[in-house]
Enzyme design. Structure first.
Site, mmCIF file in Angstrom:
data_model
loop_
_atom_site.group_PDB
_atom_site.id
_atom_site.type_symbol
_atom_site.label_atom_id
_atom_site.label_comp_id
_atom_site.label_asym_id
_atom_site.label_seq_id
_atom_site.Cartn_x
_atom_site.Cartn_y
_atom_site.Cartn_z
ATOM 1 N N SER A 72 20.874 29.576 -3.922
ATOM 2 C CA SER A 72 19.528 30.034 -4.258
ATOM 3 C C SER A 72 19.013 30.960 -3.159
ATOM 4 O O SER A 72 19.675 31.935 -2.830
ATOM 5 C CB SER A 72 18.611 28.833 -4.495
ATOM 6 N N GLU A 107 20.396 28.540 -15.469
ATOM 7 C CA GLU A 107 19.619 28.558 -14.226
ATOM 8 C C GLU A 107 18.145 28.159 -14.421
ATOM 9 O O GLU A 107 17.589 27.357 -13.675
ATOM 10 C CB GLU A 107 19.676 29.949 -13.589
ATOM 11 N N HIS A 164 19.752 25.308 -12.487
ATOM 12 C CA HIS A 164 19.742 25.788 -11.105
ATOM 13 C C HIS A 164 19.990 24.629 -10.148
ATOM 14 O O HIS A 164 19.384 23.560 -10.271
ATOM 15 C CB HIS A 164 18.382 26.431 -10.817
#
Length: 531
Positions: free
Chosen positions: A211, A334, A435
């Site tokens: 990330s 995600e 995610h």
């Protein structure tokens, strides 16, 4: 940071404790089976007072042996549900430290035949939207990765939010941009100078992150200052185009001063004001901006003309990224996690996604209405949540990762993956391969959340197999520069523009040529993002 110092000779119980000598003093850790662990070794001095918004400086040296068995202070931040942090951790500005997990580390008095063989080093940059998280999170414990691969794992703590990624340099000379990136570079320099004492090879360092941590990886891949400090890179779900220009940064800086009730002429008072007040104002700012401007973050790396000479994505496409092997990839779903937690960080509703598209188009005059229409046509469900989630995923993560891979593969070995695996419970909860869901597979750490629902409907055996393959691939890449699982698993061909071969990580891995072909055709090769 609290620390204990041992001025006398160690007692019998201390002899088994691993001790390493750094350039600043000796540090004592603990043993956990075959792995030696050190927590919160300082790589820089506490950035407080007049140093609050300054580049990191070396820590003071110490006498005796410093006890590094407990976590120190974590970077000041506004805690959120998306980034679970242990309740016994405390926030503070003495937060520039790192953790080390070393397989088969030996003291001089406890030497084995392989003690002098340096091992590959993996340096981890945690995620958290540039404003959350810490290297002390349980999910980032490097014990299993170090033991599995006979490697040294380093987890880096660095400044966040207003203190690390809010560029206040437009307010005066007391403020320096990109402090979080500068902290990471200081940590990499510490690794270069000290990791040999922990059994690591300073000439074989892999930088990896997820990330915003992966966004830092892609930024550092284009930073001249970071050249030579790492030799391979792994970027897991990088928001590679989320980098701002100085004009945008100045607008955010002014808003931050408003929230602090400070006129520009008194900006220097930020150096002395209580840290809780800064964290509180930053928390408001960090929520406010993505709500008003979907798709934008308040804090992010900034083009400063020095550390980042220009936008990283431009440097990639100009062929100016560092010549190192790269693994890069994203997760299939995600955006789903942001919907689940109702986080404003990503737009997940049709209205928010449409606002995001208009804002991106406004910043790119070359985008015609026809171009917008062509892109949106690829998302027939855009008026529904499902379509909004797909668009948000592709704009923030999928396409930026592809643009980086397309460019980097022109001069350096590159591999792309897409993480598709989800346990039955995560599928039922409509999270899927959301995610950050690949993190427990990379580190081999499951059950680090309170009341973790991952295996409520089963799936543990397959998940352990997926995790084993991912760990072996990551370790093989760090060791040999090729992500082979070395267990008969599916061969992972390098990524080349002609085929865009991608490893789809699932119950059974498979190599697929250009699985996102339709996206490439509608988004095009010209990278776009917020500036």
């Amino acid at each position: 940071m609290s620390a204990q110092f041992f001025e006398t000779e160690p007692g019998p119980d201390d002899l088994a404790a691993p001790v390493a000598r750094t350039t600043y003093g000796d540090v004592r850790g603990v043993r956990a089976g075959s792995v030696a662990v050190w927590r919160s070794i300082p790589y820089a001095a506490a950035p407080s007072g007049t140093s609050r918004f300054a580049p990191p400086q070396p820590p003071s040296t110490w006498e005796g042996v410093r006890d590094c068995t407990n976590f120190g202070q974590i970077a000041p931040q506004t805690m959120g549900a998306m980034v679970p942090v242990d309740s016994d951790l405390t926030m503070g500005e003495d937060c520039l430290w790192l953790n080390v997990w070393s397989s088969r580390h030996d003291n001089a008095r406890d030497r084995t035949s392989n003690a002098d063989e340096p091992r590959p080093v993996l340096v981890w940059l945690h995620g958290g939207a540039y404003c959350l998280g810490t290297a002390a999170q349980q999910i980032y414990d490097g014990h299993k990765l170090a033991a599995t691969g006979d490697v040294v794992v380093v987890g880096v703590n660095y400044r966040l939010g207003a203190l690390g990624f809010l560029d206040l340099s437009s307010l005066g000379d007391d403020f320096v941009p990109n402090l979080g990136l500068r902290d990471q570079i200081a940590a990499l320099e510490w690794v270069r100078d000290n990791i040999a004492a922990f059994g690591g090879d300073p000439g074989n360092v892999t930088l990896f992150g997820e990330s915003s941590g992966a966004g830092c990886v892609t930024a550092l891949l284009t930073s001249p200052r970071a050249g030579g400090l790492f030799h391979k890179a792994i970027a897991q779900s990088p928001p590679a185009t989320t980098v701002f220009g100085q004009e945008r940064a100045a607008v955010v800086a002014r808003r931050f001063l408003e929230l602090m009730d400070l006129p520009a002429a008194r900006a220097k008072e930020l150096l002395a004001c209580p840290i809780d007040r800064i964290v509180e104002a930053a928390g408001v700012l960090l929520d406010e901006i993505p709500l008003k401007e979907p798709g934008r973050l308040a804090a992010a790396p900034v083009v400063d003309g020095e550390l980042l000479p220009t936008y990283p994505i431009d440097r990639f496409q100009q062929g100016r990224s560092h010549r190192v092997p790269l693994i890069i990839g994203t997760n299939k779903d995600e955006a789903s996690l942001f919907r689940l937690f109702r986080s404003p960080i990503m737009p997940v509703t049709p209205d928010a996604v449409n606002v995001m598209l208009r804002d991106v188009a406004a910043g790119h005059p070359e985008w015609s209405p026809e171009r917008i229409a062509e892109i949106t046509s690829a998302y027939p469900d855009l008026a529904k949540t499902r379509g909004a989630l797909a668009m948000s995923t592709d704009a923030a993560f999928r396409m930026p990762a592809h643009w980086v891979a397309d460019a980097h593969a022109q001069h350096s070995p590159t591999w792309m993956y897409r993480f598709d695996y989800a346990t039955p419970m995560l599928r039922a909860a409509r999270v899927g391969a959301g995610h950050a869901t690949e993190l427990p597979y990379v580190f081999g750490n499951f059950g680090t959340l309170n009341h973790d629902p991952t295996f409520w409907l089963g799936g543990r055996k397959i998940a352990m197999e997926v995790s084993g393959r991912m760990m072996r691939r990551w370790v093989a890449f760090a060791t040999h520069g090729v992500p082979a699982a070395l267990d008969g698993s599916k061969h992972w061909p390098p990524y080349r523009l002609s085929a865009r071969t991608t490893l789809v990580v699932d119950t059974v891995d498979r190599a697929v040529d250009d699985p996102d072909r339709e996206l490439h055709s509608v988004w095009g090769e010209q990278a776009v993002g917020f500036s």
